[in-house]
Design an enzyme around this catalytic site. Structure first.
Site, mmCIF file in Angstrom:
data_model
loop_
_atom_site.group_PDB
_atom_site.id
_atom_site.type_symbol
_atom_site.label_atom_id
_atom_site.label_comp_id
_atom_site.label_asym_id
_atom_site.label_seq_id
_atom_site.Cartn_x
_atom_site.Cartn_y
_atom_site.Cartn_z
ATOM 1 N N GLY A 43 0.773 -1.237 0.000
ATOM 2 C CA GLY A 43 0.000 0.000 0.000
ATOM 3 C C GLY A 43 0.800 1.280 0.000
ATOM 4 N N ASN A 87 -4.022 2.531 -13.901
ATOM 5 C CA ASN A 87 -3.101 1.595 -13.254
ATOM 6 C C ASN A 87 -1.683 2.156 -13.241
ATOM 7 O OD1 ASN A 87 -2.269 -0.920 -12.106
ATOM 8 N ND2 ASN A 87 -1.521 -1.572 -14.108
ATOM 9 N N HIS A 142 2.274 0.709 -13.313
ATOM 10 C CA HIS A 142 3.040 -0.509 -13.600
ATOM 11 C C HIS A 142 4.537 -0.183 -13.501
ATOM 12 C CE1 HIS A 142 3.621 -4.537 -15.099
ATOM 13 N NE2 HIS A 142 4.594 -4.066 -15.855
ATOM 14 N N VAL A 161 -4.324 -6.854 -20.721
ATOM 15 C CA VAL A 161 -3.538 -6.494 -19.522
ATOM 16 C C VAL A 161 -2.303 -5.642 -19.872
ATOM 17 C CG1 VAL A 161 -2.155 -7.457 -17.621
ATOM 18 C CG2 VAL A 161 -4.311 -8.539 -18.266
#
Ligand code: GAR
Length: 207
Positions: free
Chosen positions: A22, A121, A123, A158
């Site tokens: 997190g 997202n 990455h 993805v």
């Protein structure tokens, strides 16, 4: 609930999805809590798919006014329940943007297409290189001289959606996998809030 200090009317309501440590979730929460001006982002909920994920306790401690939900999604058979619960949260909290921050599961094509251009997202590589899990290690083991961080929209394939922001990280001679991970995380913490501000202020448009 004492969310009034982070709830200006014009901010975008966002939910963060996280599976583990997190650090990105906490960094985003802290960034937008301490922002001097209304910087467009309002974190209204955090969802983890892992009941024992450290992110859950960390968010509760740092920002007790942000509701945190643990919805098990550890295998494919649990995905439908996770997504339908998440949809309820999205509706209840008026969520406009879904922020994946170390969320290590793949959402269904149906869910992703329903929320097209609303899921972001992070990455830990320069996409399209080193897609999927363990991207930092894959880049390190391959021996590339430069890797980095990518912020992108989530699409049905993805790690392949339109890129919003990227930053290069140099792999130095003396780097170990640990030192590279630290460098990558530092850059992640720098650029994810910047990308979110761009989106909130409509300074970036896909396609
Ligand atoms: C981050 O490095 C993030 O880029 C990566 O997981 C880590 C989570 O760290 N995400 C992926 O690999 C997604 N495919 P955090 O839990 O400390 O934010």
């Amino acid at each position: 609930m004492t969310s009034n200090k982070i709830n200006p009317q014009d901010n975008k309501n966002c939910v963060i999805l996280a599976s583990g440590n997190g650090s990105n979730a906490l960094n985003i929460i802290n960034h937008f809590l301490t922002g001097k001006k209304s910087n467009g982002i309002n974190i209204v909920a955090v969802v983890s798919n892992v009941a024992a994920a450290p992110v859950i306790e960390k968010v509760k401690k740092t920002a007790p006014f942000i509701p945190v939900f643990a919805i098990p999604f550890n295998n494919l058979s649990e995905r439908d329940v996770f997504e339908s619960e998440l949809e309820k949260i999205i509706k209840n909290y008026g969520v406009e943007l879904i922020i994946l921050a170390g969320f290590m599961k793949v959402l269904s094509k149906e869910f992703v297409s329903k929320f097209s251009h609303k899921i972001i997202n992070i990455h830990p590589s320069l996409l399209p290189s080193f897609k999927g899990k363990d991207a930092i290690k894959k880049a390190y083991d391959y021996g590339v001289k430069y890797t980095g961080v990518t912020i992108h929209y989530v699409t049905e394939e993805v790690d392949s959606g339109p890129i919003i922001l990227q930053e290069v990280v140099k792999i130095d001679e003396g780097d170990t996998i640990e030192s590279l991970e630290a460098k990558i995380h530092n850059i992640e913490h720098e650029i994810y809030p910047v990308a979110l501000e761009l989106l909130a202020n409509k300074a970036y448009k896909a396609g």
